[in-house]
Design an enzyme around this catalytic site. Structure first.
Site, short mmCIF file in Angstrom:
data_model
loop_
_atom_site.label_atom_id
_atom_site.label_comp_id
_atom_site.label_asym_id
_atom_site.label_seq_id
_atom_site.Cartn_x
_atom_site.Cartn_y
_atom_site.Cartn_z
N VAL A 75 0.82 -1.22 0.00
CA VAL A 75 0.00 0.00 0.00
C VAL A 75 0.85 1.26 0.00
O VAL A 75 0.36 2.34 -0.36
CB VAL A 75 -0.98 0.05 1.19
N TYR B 120 5.04 5.31 15.43
CA TYR B 120 3.67 4.79 15.28
C TYR B 120 2.65 5.77 15.84
O TYR B 120 1.62 6.06 15.21
CB TYR B 120 3.61 3.44 16.00
N ILE C 274 -5.61 -5.24 20.88
CA ILE C 274 -6.43 -6.24 20.20
C ILE C 274 -5.55 -7.47 19.95
O ILE C 274 -4.37 -7.35 19.62
CB ILE C 274 -6.97 -5.69 18.86
#
Length: 270
Positions: A64, A165, A198
């Site tokens: 991407v 990040y 998660i």
């Protein structure tokens, strides 16, 4: 009628994890799905799983962050399905280090995948989202189209060892809010989710040896246990729970929600 009947969705990073769960969920609810992943095998597995369940999907393999990727995935999506209704920017990984040891390359790589790639994809999608919405309004039609960006609590609160990040994910929140302001008049909803911990390969115990793009990912087991204890619900979120939050923002139930960041964290940040 299914919730996403006749909708077309691009989901980046959907060969595995949250993106894969979301793709299958969307397909079950009537969407035709474009699986985007760097790795051919998991992407094709996702496509076959969707088709085996009666859904429609194609895979577009590639990085991407490549400058030519946004046009290629848009061209292949329109070629296969004729339109675009939903764009989910979910692809990503982590490359952690403390600030005084972080290299320029480490910092730039996180900006590239978590901020620049979503910007380029949204810009490339403009004819199929913004312009299509404008054309609908000129014809007296109202059709909602959705952009959902996957941010992180690191982008909201910062996180030690993740200056790169955190900065990229904070920038993604700014991009989300700006797109919402610019395109809301054309019935484009642009929102973000900010995940806490998660249960994906990025948050597995680092001792498990998971590698993405040649970079070791994960959280040291001791730190992972500390993170879990800091979550008010005392557990990490599941891939399914994460996917459901994105699904909500991509669904008609979110038609009057725009420019928001929903924290999916088990109560870590309220």
């Amino acid at each position: 009628m299914k919730v996403l009947e006749n909708q077309v969705a691009i989901i980046t990073g959907s060969g595995r994890g949250v993106g894969r769960a979301l793709a299958e969920m969307m397909a079950e609810q009537g969407a035709r799905v474009v699986i985007s992943d760097m790795d051919h095998e998991p992407a094709e597995e996702a496509v076959q799983a969707i088709k085996a369940n009666g859904g429609e999907a194609i895979a577009v393999i590639g990085d991407v962050t490549a400058s030519d990727f946004p046009k290629r995935i848009m061209d292949e999506t329109i070629g296969a399905f004729g339109k675009l209704d939903i764009l989910v920017n979910s692809a990503g990984y982590t490359w952690d280090n403390v600030i005084h040891k972080m290299t320029d390359d480490q910092f730039q790589k996180m900006l590239d995948i978590h901020l620049i790639a979503p910007f380029r994809l949204i810009r490339e999608a403009a004819p199929y989202l913004r312009d299509a919405g404008k054309a609908d309004l000129e014809q007296g039609k109202v059709n909602y189209r959705k952009i959902v960006n996957v941010s992180s609590l690191a982008g909201v609160m910062g996180n030690a060892g993740q200056a790169n990040y955190s900065s990229a994910k904070a920038g993604l929140i700014g991009l989300t809010k700006t797109v919402a302001k610019e395109w809301a008049a054309y019935n484009i909803n642009c929102n973000a989710v900010a995940f806490g911990v998660i249960d994906t390969r990025l948050t597995q115990a680092k001792e498990n040896g998971e590698v993405v793009n040649g970079i070791a990912v994960g959280i040291p087991e001791k730190a992972r246990q500390m993170f879990t204890q800091a979550i008010p619900q005392k557990r990490v979120g599941t891939v399914q729970e994460a996917a459901e939050s994105i699904f909500f923002l991509a669904s008609p139930q979110s038609n009057y929600i725009n420019g928001h960041v929903i924290n999916i964290s088990g109560g870590m940040y309220t």
